[in-house]
Scaffold this motif. Structure first.
Motif, PDB file in Angstrom:
ATOM      1  N   MET A  59      -2.805   3.862  20.000  1.00 49.01           N
ATOM      2  CA  MET A  59      -2.812   4.289  18.607  1.00 49.01           C
ATOM      3  C   MET A  59      -3.884   5.337  18.322  1.00 49.01           C
ATOM      4  N   ASN A  60      -5.135   4.993  18.497  1.00 52.16           N
ATOM      5  CA  ASN A  60      -6.204   5.908  18.067  1.00 52.16           C
ATOM      6  C   ASN A  60      -6.370   7.117  18.974  1.00 52.16           C
ATOM      7  N   ASP A  61      -6.369   6.909  20.278  1.00 51.38           N
ATOM      8  CA  ASP A  61      -6.559   8.028  21.200  1.00 51.38           C
ATOM      9  C   ASP A  61      -5.422   9.038  21.089  1.00 51.38           C
ATOM     10  N   GLN A  62      -4.195   8.557  21.060  1.00 48.08           N
ATOM     11  CA  GLN A  62      -3.059   9.491  21.035  1.00 48.08           C
ATOM     12  C   GLN A  62      -2.968  10.229  19.698  1.00 48.08           C
ATOM     13  N   LEU A  63      -3.255   9.542  18.604  1.00 45.75           N
ATOM     14  CA  LEU A  63      -3.240  10.225  17.304  1.00 45.75           C
ATOM     15  C   LEU A  63      -4.369  11.255  17.229  1.00 45.75           C
ATOM     16  N   HIS A  64      -5.511  10.927  17.790  1.00 51.51           N
ATOM     17  CA  HIS A  64      -6.618  11.893  17.806  1.00 51.51           C
ATOM     18  C   HIS A  64      -6.215  13.181  18.522  1.00 51.51           C
ATOM     19  N   HIS A  65      -5.462  13.053  19.584  1.00 52.04           N
ATOM     20  CA  HIS A  65      -5.074  14.231  20.358  1.00 52.04           C
ATOM     21  C   HIS A  65      -3.769  14.874  19.870  1.00 52.04           C
ATOM     22  N   GLY A  66      -3.176  14.334  18.820  1.00 50.41           N
ATOM     23  CA  GLY A  66      -1.998  14.965  18.235  1.00 50.41           C
ATOM     24  C   GLY A  66      -0.704  14.683  18.956  1.00 50.41           C
ATOM     25  N   ALA A  67      -0.653  13.597  19.727  1.00 53.93           N
ATOM     26  CA  ALA A  67       0.573  13.231  20.435  1.00 53.93           C
ATOM     27  C   ALA A  67       1.573  12.587  19.468  1.00 53.93           C
ATOM     28  N   LYS A  68       2.772  12.347  19.962  1.00 54.57           N
ATOM     29  CA  LYS A  68       3.809  11.665  19.183  1.00 54.57           C
ATOM     30  C   LYS A  68       3.973  10.258  19.744  1.00 54.57           C
ATOM     31  N   LEU A  69       3.896   9.244  18.866  1.00 58.40           N
ATOM     32  CA  LEU A  69       4.027   7.850  19.270  1.00 58.40           C
ATOM     33  C   LEU A  69       5.383   7.304  18.865  1.00 58.40           C
ATOM     34  N   VAL A  70       6.081   6.690  19.807  1.00 58.63           N
ATOM     35  CA  VAL A  70       7.335   5.994  19.529  1.00 58.63           C
ATOM     36  C   VAL A  70       7.036   4.505  19.605  1.00 58.63           C
ATOM     37  N   THR A  71       7.058   3.824  18.458  1.00 59.33           N
ATOM     38  CA  THR A  71       6.615   2.425  18.415  1.00 59.33           C
ATOM     39  C   THR A  71       7.764   1.454  18.658  1.00 59.33           C
ATOM     40  N   MET A  72       7.417   0.336  19.279  1.00 60.44           N
ATOM     41  CA  MET A  72       8.344  -0.777  19.466  1.00 60.44           C
ATOM     42  C   MET A  72       7.650  -2.051  18.979  1.00 60.44           C
ATOM     43  N   PRO A  73       8.339  -2.902  18.210  1.00 57.47           N
ATOM     44  CA  PRO A  73       7.707  -4.128  17.717  1.00 57.47           C
ATOM     45  C   PRO A  73       7.514  -5.189  18.796  1.00 57.47           C
ATOM     46  N   ARG A  74       8.306  -5.135  19.839  1.00 59.56           N
ATOM     47  CA  ARG A  74       8.176  -6.067  20.971  1.00 59.56           C
ATOM     48  C   ARG A  74       8.816  -5.409  22.180  1.00 59.56           C
ATOM     49  N   PHE A  75       8.462  -5.899  23.357  1.00 63.87           N
ATOM     50  CA  PHE A  75       8.998  -5.284  24.565  1.00 63.87           C
ATOM     51  C   PHE A  75      10.391  -5.798  24.878  1.00 63.87           C
ATOM     52  N   ASP A  76      11.300  -4.877  25.041  1.00 62.04           N
ATOM     53  CA  ASP A  76      12.643  -5.138  25.539  1.00 62.04           C
ATOM     54  C   ASP A  76      12.922  -4.040  26.555  1.00 62.04           C
ATOM     55  N   LEU A  77      13.170  -4.409  27.809  1.00 64.63           N
ATOM     56  CA  LEU A  77      13.256  -3.404  28.872  1.00 64.63           C
ATOM     57  C   LEU A  77      14.348  -2.381  28.613  1.00 64.63           C
ATOM     58  N   ALA A  78      15.545  -2.835  28.267  1.00 70.22           N
ATOM     59  CA  ALA A  78      16.647  -1.889  28.063  1.00 70.22           C
ATOM     60  C   ALA A  78      16.340  -0.935  26.912  1.00 70.22           C
ATOM     61  N   GLN A  79      15.780  -1.474  25.828  1.00 65.93           N
ATOM     62  CA  GLN A  79      15.448  -0.611  24.696  1.00 65.93           C
ATOM     63  C   GLN A  79      14.339   0.367  25.062  1.00 65.93           C
ATOM     64  N   ALA A  80      13.342  -0.087  25.808  1.00 73.95           N
ATOM     65  CA  ALA A  80      12.255   0.801  26.229  1.00 73.95           C
ATOM     66  C   ALA A  80      12.784   1.934  27.091  1.00 73.95           C
ATOM     67  N   LEU A  81      13.643   1.611  28.034  1.00 76.61           N
ATOM     68  CA  LEU A  81      14.206   2.642  28.905  1.00 76.61           C
ATOM     69  C   LEU A  81      15.046   3.624  28.108  1.00 76.61           C
ATOM     70  N   SER A  82      15.786   3.108  27.132  1.00 70.13           N
ATOM     71  CA  SER A  82      16.609   3.979  26.284  1.00 70.13           C
ATOM     72  C   SER A  82      15.749   4.928  25.461  1.00 70.13           C
ATOM     73  N   LEU A  83      14.630   4.406  24.922  1.00 67.26           N
ATOM     74  CA  LEU A  83      13.740   5.244  24.118  1.00 67.26           C
ATOM     75  C   LEU A  83      13.048   6.309  24.978  1.00 67.26           C
ATOM     76  N   ILE A  84      12.683   5.953  26.198  1.00 62.48           N
ATOM     77  CA  ILE A  84      12.089   6.941  27.100  1.00 62.48           C
ATOM     78  C   ILE A  84      13.059   8.095  27.332  1.00 62.48           C
ATOM     79  N   GLU A  85      14.308   7.752  27.578  1.00 61.43           N
ATOM     80  CA  GLU A  85      15.328   8.780  27.819  1.00 61.43           C
ATOM     81  C   GLU A  85      15.597   9.611  26.560  1.00 61.43           C
ATOM     82  N   ARG A  86      15.747   8.942  25.416  1.00 59.38           N
ATOM     83  CA  ARG A  86      16.133   9.626  24.179  1.00 59.38           C
ATOM     84  C   ARG A  86      15.036  10.548  23.664  1.00 59.38           C
TER      85      ARG A  86
END
Length: 520
Positions: free
Chosen positions: A233-260
Motif C-alpha cells: 500500500m504505502n510504498d507503491q502509492l509513494h512511487h506512483g504505481a497502480k494497485l489492483v486490490t483483492m479482498p482475499r486470495f483466490d488463485l484463479a482470480q489472482a491469475l486472471s487479474l494478473i493477465e487482465r
C-alpha cells in the motif's frame, strides 16, 4: 562486537509525516488510476484518493478526533483502505489495523488494548464489529467504509468534511499505526510505529524493492498486516504505481487479474509461490507481464522458488522483516538473487549474528540469532515496557528471535525461529529446512514440521503433510524420502497426513495449533 553493515549506500531519510510522503506524487498523477478494486473493477485515481483522504480527515477533525487518538480499521483490501488509514494520519491520530477474520472477542481485545475511540469497518464485518465495540465499552456507531446504506452503523461518506492540512505531529515520536504482533513470544502486543518508522523504511528500500511508477501491483496480501500495509500500500502509492486490490486470495482470480491488468509485481507469501510452482491452473493464464515475485513473511525453500521462477518466467526472490521493523530489514535488489537468501541488509541498517547460548558475536558463516539496528526499529510495544526491553536492548539492537547466517557477499539466510528449533539429542533441527525438503516432493502439496517429545532423544521431528489427491503416499515413504536427504538426527519420527496446514493471514504456519494437536 562484530557488526555487519548494509553493503548498500545510505539513503537520505525524511522528517515528514507519512501521508504527505506517500501522496507526494498524487498531484502530478491526479488522473492516473491509483487503486482498482479487482473483483468490482471500480477505481480511485490519485486525485480522487488525495481528495478523499483530506476530506475525511476534515470530517474527523470536525467531529472531535484529535492528535493522539486511536481509530480501529477492520476491513479486507479495497481502495477505501488507504483512504481511512491516511485520513486518520492527517488528523493526527493512529490507526490500529485489525484482522477482519477475527471473532468479536478477539476484536474487542485489540480495541481495548489499543484504547481505540473510533471504529471503521467493512459492511460485511459491521455486525461482529458492533458486538466487539459493546464488549470493549466503545460508544458511537461503526463507521462503514464501503456502503452508503450499511447494515449497521453509519456510512463513511457522511463523515466527509472540508479538507484540512496535516495536523502538526512529531514524526519521530508520534505513533501513526498500531498493528499487533506476538513478537518473539507471548500474546499479541500493539507495535508502536511512528511516521518516521514508516517513511524511513520506504526510503531505505528504494534500491532493494525498486518500485516504479510504471508498475502494476497485485495487492492480495492483507493491508492490515505490516507486509501488505507498507510494501504494497504505502510504498507503491509513494512511487506512483497502480494497485489492483483483492479482498482475499483466490488463485484463479489472482491469475486472471494478473493477465487482465498486465501486473508486473506480485508480492506473495510461500503458499502462493508454492501454488505458482505446482498448481495446474497456472498453465491456463498468460503471466508474461510479471517481472518479479517477491516472497516474505515466512521462509521459502530455494527449490520451490526456482521451480516457480522457471514455470512463470520471472525472478522469484525473498525478503525478510517483521512488524517491529516497519517491516523490512532485508531484501533482494534486482539482479542480486541467490538461492535461499532473503537478500541484503537494506540501506541505513546494521545487522549482527549472535550465538544464542554464549552471546558471542559471529562473523560471516556461522548461524546465530539475527539482531537489527536502524531507523525502522519500532518505538516499542504499547503499554508493555517489559516486553519492549526483552526485544530491544539498551544499545538499540532489536533481537529478532530468528536464526540466520550471513555470507561473504552480505546475503542473509534465515534458518528458522529460535523458539521453533527442535532439539534432538542436543542437536538443533530447523523445521524450515525439513519443510522445504518435503515441499520439493512431487506428491506433497504442503507441509509443516514441529517437535514431538521423545524419551530417548528429547524431541523428534513430526511432519504434518498434505498429499496430492489419490497419490497413495504413505508414512514410510515420506520418512524414507527425508532420510535420503538429511543427517540421521533430522529424520522424521512421525508423519501425520492432514487436509490443510493451519496458517495466519500473512502465510505463517500456526505452529501453536499443530503443537496442541501433538500434545493432545
Amino acid at each position: 562486537m562484530i557488526v555487519h553493515p548494509s553493503p548498500l549506500p545510505d539513503e537520505p531519510l525524511s522528517l515528514q509525516p507519512v501521508t504527505g510522503f506517500v501522496l507526494e506524487r498524487a498531484g502530478k498523477l491526479a488522473d492516473k488510476e491509483a487503486l482498482i478494486d479487482g473483483p468490482g473493477e471500480w477505481s480511485l485515481t490519485y486525485g480522487q484518493l488525495e481528495q478523499s483522504v483530506f476530506s475525511l480527515a476534515g470530517g474527523l477533525a470536525a467531529s472531535g478526533f484529535q492528535r493522539g487518538d486511536v481509530a480501529a480499521l477492520i476491513a479486507p483490501n479495497s481502495p477505501w483502505y488507504p483512504v481511512v488509514f491516511h485520513a486518520v494520519a492527517v488528523a493526527g491520530g493512529a490507526v490500529t489495523t485489525v484482522n477482519p477474520t477475527y471473532g468479536a472477542e478477539e476484536i474487542a481485545y485489540q480495541l481495548t488494548d489499543s484504547q481505540a475511540t473510533l471504529v471503521f469497518a467493512a459492511d460485511m464485518f459491521a455486525t461482529q464489529t458492533r458486538e466487539a465495540m459493546n464488549r470493549a465499552g466503545i460508544a458511537g456507531d461503526v463507521v462503514v467504509i464501503d456502503s452508503d446504506r450499511p447494515s449497521e452503523g453509519v456510512a463513511m461518506q457522511s463523515l466527509m468534511g472540508d479538507p484540512i492540512t496535516q495536523v502538526e505531529v512529531d514524526p519521530h515520536n508520534d505513533v501513526v499505526v498500531l498493528p499487533y504482533s506476538s513478537g518473539t513470544t507471548g500474546l499479541p502486543k500493539g507495535v508502536m510505529l511512528t511516521h518516521a518508522n514508516l517513511v524511513n523504511n520506504i526510503e531505505q528500500c528504494v534500491s532493494s524493492v525498486a518500485s516504479q511508477t510504471s508498475d502494476v501491483v497485485l495487492a492480495v496480501l492483507p493491508f492490515f498486516h505490516i507486509y501488505g500495509m507498507q510494501v504494497l500500500m504505502n510504498d507503491q502509492l509513494h512511487h506512483g504505481a497502480k494497485l489492483v486490490t483483492m479482498p482475499r486470495f483466490d488463485l484463479a482470480q489472482a491469475l486472471s487479474l494478473i493477465e487482465r491488468h498486465q501486473v508486473t509485481r506480485f508480492f506473495a507469501v510461500p503458499p502462493i509461490v508454492l501454488a505458482l510452482a505446482k498448481h495446474p491452473a497456472v498453465a491456463d493464464f498468460d503471466l508474461s507481464s510479471l517481472r518479479q515475485v517477491l516472497s516474505g513473511a515466512a521462509p521459502l525453500g530455494a527449490e520451490v522458488a526456482e521451480e516457480a521462477s522457471a514455470r512463470i518466467g520471472c525472478e522469484v526472490v525473498q525478503g525478510y522483516g517483521m512488524t517491529e521493523l516497519s517491516p523490512i530489514s532485508h531484501a533482494t535488489p534486482p539482479g542480486n538473487y541467490k538461492p535461499g537468501s532473503v537478500g541484503l541488509t537494506v540501506a541505513n541498517t546494521e545487522a549482527r549474528i549472535v550465538a544464542p547460548d554464549s552471546g558471542e558475536d559471529l562473523p560471516a558463516g556461522p548461524e546465530g540469532e539475527l539482531w537489527i539496528r536502524g531507523p525502522q526499529v519500532m518505538k516499542g510495544y504499547l503499554n508493555n515496557p517489559d516486553a519492549t526491553a526483552e526485544t530491544i536492548d539498551h544499545d538499540g539492537w532489536l533481537h529478532t528471535g530468528d536464526i540466520a547466517r550471513i555470507d561473504d557477499d552480505g546475503h542473509v539466510y534465515v534458518v528458522d525461529r529460535l523458539k521453533e528449533l527442535i532439539k534432538v539429542k542436543g542437536f538443533q533441527v530447523a523445521p524450515a529446512e525439513l519443510e522445504a525438503l518435503l515441499l520439493d516432493h512431487p506428491q506433497i502439496t504442503d507441509a509443516a514440521v514441529v517437535g514431538r517429545p521423545d524419551d530417548e532423544s528429547g524431541e523428534v521431528p513430526l511432519a504434518f503433510v498434505v498429499a496430492a489427491p489419490d497419490c497413495g503416499l504413505d508414512e514410510q515413504a515420506v520418512k524414507d524420502y527425508v532420510a535420503d536427504h538429511v543427517a540421521t538426527y533430522k529424520h522424521l519420527g512421525e508423519v501425520r497426513f492432514a487436509d490443510a496446514i493451519p496458517k495466519s493471514a500473512s502465510g505463517k504456519i500456526l505452529r501453536r495449533e499443530l503443537r496442541e494437536l501433538v500434545d493432545g
